[in-house]
Write a protein that holds these residues in place. Structure first.
Motif, short mmCIF file in Angstrom:
data_model
loop_
_atom_site.label_atom_id
_atom_site.label_comp_id
_atom_site.label_asym_id
_atom_site.label_seq_id
_atom_site.Cartn_x
_atom_site.Cartn_y
_atom_site.Cartn_z
N ASP A 239 0.82 -1.22 0.00
CA ASP A 239 0.00 0.00 0.00
C ASP A 239 0.85 1.27 0.00
OD1 ASP A 239 -2.56 1.24 0.05
OD2 ASP A 239 -2.33 1.61 2.19
N LEU B 234 4.52 3.59 1.16
CA LEU B 234 5.36 3.87 2.32
C LEU B 234 4.62 4.77 3.31
CD1 LEU B 234 8.72 4.70 0.49
CD2 LEU B 234 8.13 2.58 1.67
N ASP B 235 4.87 4.54 4.60
CA ASP B 235 4.31 5.45 5.59
C ASP B 235 5.27 6.63 5.78
OD1 ASP B 235 6.37 4.58 7.25
OD2 ASP B 235 5.06 3.54 8.65
N LEU C 87 8.59 3.15 6.22
CA LEU C 87 8.30 1.72 6.30
C LEU C 87 7.27 1.35 5.22
CD1 LEU C 87 8.02 1.20 10.15
CD2 LEU C 87 9.95 0.64 8.66
N ARG D 155 4.09 -0.34 3.88
CA ARG D 155 2.79 -0.68 4.45
C ARG D 155 2.15 -1.77 3.59
NH1 ARG D 155 1.20 4.21 4.73
NH2 ARG D 155 0.33 4.23 2.65
N CYS D 156 1.77 -2.89 4.22
CA CYS D 156 1.13 -4.00 3.51
C CYS D 156 -0.24 -4.26 4.10
CB CYS D 156 1.96 -5.28 3.64
SG CYS D 156 3.52 -5.20 2.74
N VAL D 157 -1.19 -4.55 3.22
CA VAL D 157 -2.55 -4.87 3.64
C VAL D 157 -2.75 -6.38 3.47
CG1 VAL D 157 -5.00 -4.45 3.28
CG2 VAL D 157 -3.35 -2.60 2.91
N VAL E 33 -3.34 -4.29 8.60
CA VAL E 33 -2.22 -3.53 8.02
C VAL E 33 -0.98 -3.73 8.88
CG1 VAL E 33 -1.37 -1.24 7.41
CG2 VAL E 33 -3.77 -1.81 7.02
N LYS E 34 0.13 -4.04 8.23
CA LYS E 34 1.41 -4.25 8.92
C LYS E 34 2.48 -3.48 8.17
CE LYS E 34 4.40 -6.49 11.58
NZ LYS E 34 4.50 -6.29 12.99
N HIS E 35 3.38 -2.84 8.91
CA HIS E 35 4.49 -2.08 8.33
C HIS E 35 5.76 -2.92 8.42
CE1 HIS E 35 1.50 0.90 9.47
NE2 HIS E 35 2.00 1.63 8.50
N HIS E 36 6.53 -2.93 7.33
CA HIS E 36 7.75 -3.72 7.26
C HIS E 36 8.91 -2.84 6.80
CE1 HIS E 36 5.51 -7.47 7.66
NE2 HIS E 36 4.71 -7.08 6.68
N GLN E 37 10.08 -3.07 7.37
CA GLN E 37 11.29 -2.39 6.94
C GLN E 37 12.09 -3.36 6.09
OE1 GLN E 37 13.67 -0.80 10.08
NE2 GLN E 37 15.22 0.00 8.71
#
Length: 93
Positions: free
Chosen positions: A29, A31-32, A36, A38-40, A46-50
Motif C-alpha cells: 500500500d 510507504l508510511d 516503512l 505498508r502491507c494490507v 495492516v502491517k508495516h515492514h522495513q
C-alpha cells in the motif's frame, strides 16, 4: 532439531485471525511517513515492514501469515515485481 538456516523461529500459538477460503492477496500500500512499507493483509489487517527487496518482504509476509493466521503451507502463485504500491503477493488457497 535443525539449527541451520536464517530467519526467526516462531513459537506455536493460536491464530489471531482466519484466512479467507481459497486464494488471497497481500498488497503493498506504499510507504508510511517513516519510510516503512505498508502491507494490507487479508481481512484489512495492516502491517508495516522495513525491507529493501521483494525477497526480504516475502520472508516477512510468510512469517506474518504464519503468526497471525496460523498458516502452515504458504505457496505464492505470484510475487510482486517491485516494492511499488499496488503490487501484490497472490497466495494459493
Amino acid at each position: 532439531m535443525n539449527t541451520t538456516g536464517t530467519g526467526a523461529v516462531l513459537p506455536q500459538g493460536s491464530p489471531i485471525d482466519t484466512l479467507p477460503e481459497g486464494g488471497y492477496e497481500v498488497t503493498i500500500d506504499g510507504l508510511d511517513d517513516s519510510g516503512l512499507l505498508r502491507c494490507v493483509y487479508p481481512n484489512g489487517f495492516v502491517k508495516h515492514h522495513q525491507v529493501n527487496t521483494v525477497e526480504e518482504l516475502a520472508v516477512r509476509v510468510t512469517n506474518q501469515l504464519r503468526a497471525r493466521y496460523g498458516a502452515n503451507e504458504i505457496v505464492f502463485a505470484q510475487a510482486p515485481a517491485s516494492l511499488d504500491a499496488g503490487q501484490s503477493f497472490v497466495v494459493e488457497g
